[in-house]
Design a protein around this motif. Structure first.
Motif, short mmCIF file in Angstrom:
data_model
loop_
_atom_site.label_atom_id
_atom_site.label_comp_id
_atom_site.label_asym_id
_atom_site.label_seq_id
_atom_site.Cartn_x
_atom_site.Cartn_y
_atom_site.Cartn_z
N LYS A 270 1.09 -1.18 0.05
CA LYS A 270 -0.01 0.25 0.16
C LYS A 270 1.00 1.39 -0.07
N ALA A 271 1.77 1.28 0.85
CA ALA A 271 3.01 2.44 0.58
C ALA A 271 3.51 2.47 -0.59
N PHE A 272 3.80 1.53 -1.35
CA PHE A 272 4.56 2.11 -2.39
C PHE A 272 3.53 1.69 -3.40
N VAL A 273 2.61 1.51 -3.89
CA VAL A 273 1.66 2.21 -5.32
C VAL A 273 0.65 3.29 -4.47
N ALA A 274 0.88 3.62 -3.22
CA ALA A 274 0.35 5.50 -3.09
C ALA A 274 1.31 6.50 -3.80
N ALA A 275 2.80 6.09 -3.23
CA ALA A 275 3.95 6.61 -3.59
C ALA A 275 3.75 6.95 -5.31
N TYR A 276 3.79 5.43 -6.17
CA TYR A 276 4.27 5.24 -7.43
C TYR A 276 2.76 5.78 -8.14
N ASN A 277 1.74 6.51 -8.01
CA ASN A 277 0.71 6.57 -8.03
C ASN A 277 0.71 8.27 -7.71
N ALA A 278 1.30 9.18 -6.64
CA ALA A 278 1.39 10.10 -6.60
C ALA A 278 2.29 10.86 -8.18
N ARG A 279 3.09 10.08 -8.12
CA ARG A 279 4.13 10.68 -9.64
C ARG A 279 3.81 10.26 -11.01
N ILE A 280 3.43 8.57 -11.18
CA ILE A 280 2.21 8.81 -12.25
C ILE A 280 0.92 8.14 -11.96
N PRO A 281 -0.34 8.89 -11.58
CA PRO A 281 -1.79 8.44 -11.24
C PRO A 281 -1.81 6.91 -11.96
N LEU A 282 -2.27 6.47 -11.29
CA LEU A 282 -3.14 4.84 -12.01
C LEU A 282 -4.69 5.19 -12.76
N GLN A 283 -5.21 4.06 -13.43
CA GLN A 283 -6.15 5.00 -14.14
C GLN A 283 -6.92 3.65 -13.46
N THR A 284 -8.04 3.65 -13.55
CA THR A 284 -9.54 2.15 -12.92
C THR A 284 -8.99 1.23 -13.39
#
Length: 354
Positions: A270-284
């Protein structure tokens, strides 16, 4: 023979051709003659290539004798990917290419009558992630760094980026010929995950954004600083890079961050994907398949590792070093209530997650 079977054979050739055997003194002489490197030399572990650590008085490098089964165009692709990152992400902690004395980045040498291609990169010191201290802060840093690597590679194109690779989670069905190496407990679960992939996940991947990705962010390819073991010092080994759906990058990376022994097995993910998403927003649509890709990559790892251990029993301990942990983590994820993994990933990618 079907297209899938042909691809599996093509992928397996590289995995079954042994790494070149290079005499220590010969490697040291090649480092001196080809690159002008004077110093000490140490053999490093490698799955497909023969790798040596060369230490000079002031610097250190990794000298790689590339597997002779590797397609020359793929060798070029990997070299150019590193050079592209150097141009578009100079701040990133990834190895830098070292040109030979001739100016070439892929010089060729003859060793015992065999023509081999070399690649030499800077050695980035550190300890592998599995020897460090897990933390939310480290996962934030690693997720952010991986996203920045992907951003640096976003506009990189090469004809050989579209490659058949056994470790491509988007084509997980290629491991089916090796399922006979699984034990009776593992086989039903791996088979069910592969069936679900082919019927439900793979058709969705074809519609998602794609680019060149690192494709192998396992803890042995993440180096942490030697002093604290809590900061990212380097991301190494672009040998499995390819053009694929961007979400495959996270599916692969997160499959190594499950913690089945914790009260919350997903705390690192959860911490990993949150930080990644802050740089590259993930699509639904990407988040909808991410959980499936995580478990699928784990199923692939279990299958490929045991197949390779059967081929090279003398290297069995190295090949199977992560097997028991991966199997335990996969059992943990697949035992969760339906939708829990996906919901957790989606919730982590909210503005307040960091």
């Amino acid at each position: 023979m079907s297209e899938t079977a042909l691809a599996a054979v093509s992928c397996a050739e590289l995995m079954t051709t042994q790494a070149p055997t290079i005499d220590h003194l010969k490697a040291l002489d090649i480092a001196r003659q080809t690159y002008g490197l004077e110093g000490t030399l140490k053999l490093l572990n490698g799955e497909r290539d023969a790798n040596f650590l060369v230490r000079t008085a002031s610097e250190a490098f990794v000298l790689k004798f590339i597997n002779p089964a590797e397609d020359p165009s793929v060798i070029s692709f990997q070299t150019q990917a590193l050079l592209h990152i150097e141009r578009h992400g100079a701040h990133l902690p990834v190895p830098r290419m070292l040109a030979a004395r001739s100016g070439e980045f892929e010089p060729r040498v003859v060793v015992q009558g065999q023509n081999l291609t070399l690649r030499t990169v800077t050695y980035l010191d550190g300890i592998s992630q599995n020897l460090g201290t897990p933390s939310v802060a480290l996962m934030h840093e690693l997720g952010s760094t991986l996203a920045q690597v992907n951003l640096a590679l976003k506009d990189f194109h090469h004809p050989a980026a579209q490659r058949d690779l056994l470790w491509d989670v988007g084509h997980a069905e290629r491991v089916r010929p090796y399922m006979h190496c699984l034990d009776a407990e593992q086989l039903p679960l791996v088979s069910a995950l592969l069936d679900h992939h082919e019927q439900q996940v793979k058709p969705q991947l074809a519609r998602l954004r794609a680019q060149v990705i690192h494709n192998d962010l396992n803890p042995h390819n993440v180096m942490l600083d030697c002093e604290t073991g809590s900061r990212v010092a380097a991301i190494i080994d672009f040998g499995d890079a390819l053009h694929a759906p961007l979400i495959n990058e996270l599916g692969t990376a997160l499959s190594y961050q499950v913690d089945a022994d914790a009260s919350d097995p997903l705390w690192l993910i959860k911490a990993f994907v949150a930080a990644y998403n802050a740089r590259i927003p993930l699509q639904t649509e990407e988040l909808a398949v991410l959980g499936d890709l995580i478990t699928l990559r784990m199923a692939m790892a279990i299958t490929i590792a045991q197949w390779r251990a059967s081929l090279y029993p003398e290297n069995r301990d190295y090949v199977l070093r992560n097997l028991s942990t991966t199997w335990r983590n996969l059992q943990c994820l697949t035992a969760m209530p339906a939708g829990m993994l996906t919901d957790s990933l989606i919730n982590a990618c909210t503005p307040e997650a960091l």
